[in-house]
Design a protein around this motif. Structure first.
Motif, PDB file in Angstrom:
ATOM      1  N   ALA A  70       0.836  -1.200   0.000  1.00 10.74           N
ATOM      2  CA  ALA A  70       0.000   0.000   0.000  1.00 10.74           C
ATOM      3  C   ALA A  70       0.871   1.250   0.000  1.00 10.74           C
ATOM      4  CB  ALA A  70      -0.914  -0.013   1.216  1.00 10.74           C
ATOM      5  N   LEU A  71       0.467   2.241  -0.800  1.00 11.89           N
ATOM      6  CA  LEU A  71       1.226   3.481  -0.930  1.00 11.89           C
ATOM      7  C   LEU A  71       0.363   4.614  -0.397  1.00 11.89           C
ATOM      8  CD1 LEU A  71       3.937   4.525  -2.032  1.00 11.89           C
ATOM      9  CD2 LEU A  71       2.817   4.870  -4.239  1.00 11.89           C
ATOM     10  N   THR A  72       0.742   5.178   0.720  1.00 14.32           N
ATOM     11  CA  THR A  72      -0.059   6.227   1.349  1.00 14.32           C
ATOM     12  C   THR A  72       0.311   7.602   0.807  1.00 14.32           C
ATOM     13  OG1 THR A  72       1.520   6.392   3.180  1.00 14.32           O
ATOM     14  CG2 THR A  72      -0.354   4.894   3.456  1.00 14.32           C
ATOM     15  N   ASN A  73      -0.695   8.495   0.798  1.00 16.57           N
ATOM     16  CA  ASN A  73      -0.522   9.894   0.377  1.00 16.57           C
ATOM     17  C   ASN A  73      -0.080  10.044  -1.077  1.00 16.57           C
ATOM     18  OD1 ASN A  73      -1.182  10.969   2.978  1.00 16.57           O
ATOM     19  ND2 ASN A  73       0.865  10.356   3.672  1.00 16.57           N
ATOM     20  N   ALA A  74      -0.330   9.020  -1.874  1.00 18.33           N
ATOM     21  CA  ALA A  74       0.052   9.095  -3.287  1.00 18.33           C
ATOM     22  C   ALA A  74      -1.095   9.662  -4.114  1.00 18.33           C
ATOM     23  CB  ALA A  74       0.429   7.714  -3.805  1.00 18.33           C
ATOM     24  N   PRO A  75      -0.815  10.527  -5.063  1.00 18.96           N
ATOM     25  CA  PRO A  75      -1.880  11.012  -5.951  1.00 18.96           C
ATOM     26  C   PRO A  75      -2.392   9.873  -6.821  1.00 18.96           C
ATOM     27  CG  PRO A  75       0.268  11.708  -6.765  1.00 18.96           C
ATOM     28  CD  PRO A  75       0.508  11.087  -5.421  1.00 18.96           C
ATOM     29  N   PRO A  76      -3.669   9.874  -7.178  1.00 22.37           N
ATOM     30  CA  PRO A  76      -4.204   8.793  -8.013  1.00 22.37           C
ATOM     31  C   PRO A  76      -3.718   8.897  -9.449  1.00 22.37           C
ATOM     32  CG  PRO A  76      -5.866  10.463  -7.677  1.00 22.37           C
ATOM     33  CD  PRO A  76      -4.692  10.859  -6.815  1.00 22.37           C
ATOM     34  N   VAL A  77      -3.957   7.839 -10.205  1.00 19.40           N
ATOM     35  CA  VAL A  77      -3.581   7.792 -11.614  1.00 19.40           C
ATOM     36  C   VAL A  77      -4.836   7.960 -12.466  1.00 19.40           C
ATOM     37  CG1 VAL A  77      -2.563   6.411 -13.459  1.00 19.40           C
ATOM     38  CG2 VAL A  77      -1.657   6.244 -11.132  1.00 19.40           C
ATOM     39  N   PRO A  78      -4.952   9.044 -13.218  1.00 19.43           N
ATOM     40  CA  PRO A  78      -6.119   9.202 -14.092  1.00 19.43           C
ATOM     41  C   PRO A  78      -6.103   8.169 -15.221  1.00 19.43           C
ATOM     42  CG  PRO A  78      -4.960  11.291 -13.771  1.00 19.43           C
ATOM     43  CD  PRO A  78      -4.061  10.215 -13.267  1.00 19.43           C
ATOM     44  N   VAL A  79      -7.271   7.623 -15.519  1.00 21.22           N
ATOM     45  CA  VAL A  79      -7.454   6.740 -16.670  1.00 21.22           C
ATOM     46  C   VAL A  79      -8.289   7.512 -17.686  1.00 21.22           C
ATOM     47  CG1 VAL A  79      -8.336   4.533 -17.498  1.00 21.22           C
ATOM     48  CG2 VAL A  79      -7.366   4.707 -15.201  1.00 21.22           C
ATOM     49  N   ARG A  80      -7.766   7.637 -18.900  1.00 19.48           N
ATOM     50  CA  ARG A  80      -8.410   8.496 -19.895  1.00 19.48           C
ATOM     51  C   ARG A  80      -8.557   7.777 -21.227  1.00 19.48           C
ATOM     52  NH1 ARG A  80      -4.510  12.694 -21.038  1.00 19.48           N
ATOM     53  NH2 ARG A  80      -2.959  11.141 -20.418  1.00 19.48           N
ATOM     54  N   LEU A  81      -9.501   8.242 -22.024  1.00 22.25           N
ATOM     55  CA  LEU A  81      -9.587   7.870 -23.426  1.00 22.25           C
ATOM     56  C   LEU A  81      -9.044   9.026 -24.252  1.00 22.25           C
ATOM     57  CD1 LEU A  81     -13.138   6.257 -23.769  1.00 22.25           C
ATOM     58  CD2 LEU A  81     -10.927   5.085 -23.820  1.00 22.25           C
ATOM     59  N   VAL A  82      -8.242   8.707 -25.257  1.00 23.31           N
ATOM     60  CA  VAL A  82      -7.658   9.735 -26.117  1.00 23.31           C
ATOM     61  C   VAL A  82      -7.939   9.349 -27.565  1.00 23.31           C
ATOM     62  CG1 VAL A  82      -5.553  10.963 -26.753  1.00 23.31           C
ATOM     63  CG2 VAL A  82      -5.840  10.136 -24.412  1.00 23.31           C
ATOM     64  N   TYR A  83      -8.301  10.351 -28.386  1.00 22.06           N
ATOM     65  CA  TYR A  83      -8.618  10.069 -29.782  1.00 22.06           C
ATOM     66  C   TYR A  83      -8.376  11.324 -30.616  1.00 22.06           C
ATOM     67  CZ  TYR A  83     -12.967  12.491 -28.595  1.00 22.06           C
ATOM     68  OH  TYR A  83     -13.886  13.422 -28.173  1.00 22.06           O
ATOM     69  N   LEU A  84      -8.292  11.126 -31.923  1.00 24.94           N
ATOM     70  CA  LEU A  84      -8.165  12.235 -32.863  1.00 24.94           C
ATOM     71  C   LEU A  84      -9.558  12.710 -33.274  1.00 24.94           C
ATOM     72  CD1 LEU A  84      -5.267  10.932 -35.117  1.00 24.94           C
ATOM     73  CD2 LEU A  84      -5.227  13.062 -33.820  1.00 24.94           C
ATOM     74  N   PRO A  85      -9.765  14.017 -33.401  1.00 26.38           N
ATOM     75  CA  PRO A  85     -11.103  14.531 -33.719  1.00 26.38           C
ATOM     76  C   PRO A  85     -11.589  14.155 -35.112  1.00 26.38           C
ATOM     77  CG  PRO A  85      -9.489  16.306 -33.754  1.00 26.38           C
ATOM     78  CD  PRO A  85      -8.782  15.108 -33.193  1.00 26.38           C
ATOM     79  N   ASP A  86     -10.685  13.772 -36.014  1.00 28.28           N
ATOM     80  CA  ASP A  86     -11.109  13.429 -37.366  1.00 28.28           C
ATOM     81  C   ASP A  86     -11.164  11.924 -37.585  1.00 28.28           C
ATOM     82  OD1 ASP A  86      -8.406  12.955 -37.258  1.00 28.28           O
ATOM     83  OD2 ASP A  86      -7.936  13.904 -39.172  1.00 28.28           O
ATOM     84  N   GLY A  87     -11.242  11.146 -36.494  1.00 30.16           N
ATOM     85  CA  GLY A  87     -11.403   9.703 -36.608  1.00 30.16           C
ATOM     86  C   GLY A  87     -12.843   9.344 -36.925  1.00 30.16           C
ATOM     87  N   PRO A  88     -13.194   8.049 -36.821  1.00 31.38           N
ATOM     88  CA  PRO A  88     -14.592   7.630 -37.063  1.00 31.38           C
ATOM     89  C   PRO A  88     -15.507   8.167 -35.971  1.00 31.38           C
ATOM     90  CG  PRO A  88     -13.294   5.790 -36.235  1.00 31.38           C
ATOM     91  CD  PRO A  88     -12.329   6.910 -36.489  1.00 31.38           C
ATOM     92  N   ARG A  89     -16.061   9.354 -36.187  1.00 32.54           N
ATOM     93  CA  ARG A  89     -16.697  10.124 -35.106  1.00 32.54           C
ATOM     94  C   ARG A  89     -17.880   9.416 -34.453  1.00 32.54           C
ATOM     95  NH1 ARG A  89     -17.667  15.808 -37.903  1.00 32.54           N
ATOM     96  NH2 ARG A  89     -18.066  14.409 -39.652  1.00 32.54           N
ATOM     97  N   ILE A  90     -18.733   8.800 -35.263  1.00 31.85           N
ATOM     98  CA  ILE A  90     -19.913   8.160 -34.678  1.00 31.85           C
ATOM     99  C   ILE A  90     -19.504   6.992 -33.798  1.00 31.85           C
ATOM    100  CG2 ILE A  90     -22.006   6.852 -35.197  1.00 31.85           C
ATOM    101  CD1 ILE A  90     -22.358   8.579 -37.662  1.00 31.85           C
ATOM    102  N   LEU A  91     -18.590   6.144 -34.277  1.00 33.70           N
ATOM    103  CA  LEU A  91     -18.141   5.003 -33.483  1.00 33.70           C
ATOM    104  C   LEU A  91     -17.422   5.474 -32.223  1.00 33.70           C
ATOM    105  CD1 LEU A  91     -16.818   2.485 -36.168  1.00 33.70           C
ATOM    106  CD2 LEU A  91     -18.990   2.436 -34.939  1.00 33.70           C
ATOM    107  N   ILE A  92     -16.592   6.494 -32.350  1.00 38.05           N
ATOM    108  CA  ILE A  92     -15.876   7.010 -31.184  1.00 38.05           C
ATOM    109  C   ILE A  92     -16.852   7.566 -30.160  1.00 38.05           C
ATOM    110  CG2 ILE A  92     -14.349   8.867 -30.402  1.00 38.05           C
ATOM    111  CD1 ILE A  92     -12.676   8.385 -32.912  1.00 38.05           C
TER     112      ILE A  92
END
Length: 283
Positions: free
Chosen positions: A248-270
């Motif tokens: 266990a690691l006390t006083n540690a900041p959490p790790v954000p989990v994110r989704l990242v994508y390009l705006p010109d990708g398959p927009r509806i599916l994304i």
């Protein structure tokens, strides 16, 4: 004015419901907007399709005949969409250990609601894979800013844990404070890791660093007692390595989990994948 699919859907809904208000509720639009759309269709065809009274709505003779044809057109159109969507593929990139059960819930929901498929692509650098167009959307951990033009959606935060070899002097500890990490040699995944010297203010950063370039190298380096590591909680649940010990690691900041994508990708599916992801993250 050209007749569009939205005109056919509006007319068939009203003709089937015999009510503008009920049809508007079914189509999730306002009643005035629905009335305008049906009026546009009648104007384009030059024929009255519906008889409107204060109590109900009835198709005219022309409307009844047109309804049969319109329903056939919509059925064929919807079948074509379903067939095409079953061939659609969204490529999901990740560097290591997709979060569970978030990933399984998201993929199942997305595939059931869209008919499209998700393929998984393990890559050391998901952001680079996005720029190279080898993936459409990626799971990224950590709080480093994504360069433009990438778009980011935050899902949730993961707790950090310390990990060491079972031979390490740290192995008997039940916890380690975030501020103590600087006194230990730190093994870092410099490509896709979530913790490194950058995670602390400059005056309190660990100075003894061992760099690796992927998750497997990082695991084996820590297991060989070359130093300690810091990982999100997912690794604690999913790592079967017998030579590792998680603390266990006390006083540690959490790790954000994110989704990242390009705006010109398959927009509806994304967009649909993001919706499924946020729903799974909140459940």
């Amino acid at each position: 004015m050209e007749v569009e699919i939205r005109h056919l859907r509006a007319f068939t809904a009203v003709a089937r419901c015999r009510s503008f208000s009920r049809a508007a509720q079914e189509l999730l639009i306002t009643q005035p907007a629905l009335s305008r759309t049906v009026a546009q269709l009648e104007a384009a065809l030059g024929v009255r399709l519906l008889e409107r009274t204060s109590r109900r709505v009835e198709p005219t003779d022309a409307g009844k005949e047109f309804l049969q044809q319109a329903e056939q057109v919509l059925a064929s159109f919807d079948h074509a969409l379903t067939t095409a969507r079953q061939r659609a593929i969204l490529r999901l990139g990740f560097s290591w250990l997709l979060p569970a059960p978030w990933a399984q819930r998201t993929i199942k929901s997305f595939e059931e609601t869209t008919g499209a498929s998700v393929t998984l692509s393990r890559t050391d650098d998901p952001l680079q894979a996005l720029h190279e167009r080898t993936v459409d959307i990626a799971v990224v951990r950590g709080d480093a800013a994504s360069p433009q033009p990438l778009r980011t959606v935050w899902l949730y935060d993961e707790t950090r844990f310390a990990v060491c070899a079972r031979e390490s002097p740290l192995a008997d500890r039940d916890h380690l404070d975030w501020g103590e990490v600087r006194h230990w040699r730190l093994v870092v995944n410099s490509v896709s890791g979530t913790t490194g010297p950058w995670s602390w203010p400059e005056e309190s950063r660990p100075e003894d660093i061992v760099e690796t370039s992927n998750y497997d190298e990082w695991v084996e380096t820590v297991a060989a007692n070359r130093g300690i590591g810091i990982v999100p909680e997912t690794a604690r649940h999913r790592s079967p390595h017998p030579a590792l010990r998680f603390i266990a690691l006390t006083n540690a900041p959490p790790v954000p989990v994110r989704l990242v994508y390009l705006p010109d990708g398959p927009r509806i599916l994304i967009r649909r994948f993001v919706d499924a992801s946020l729903e799974a993250a909140g459940s």
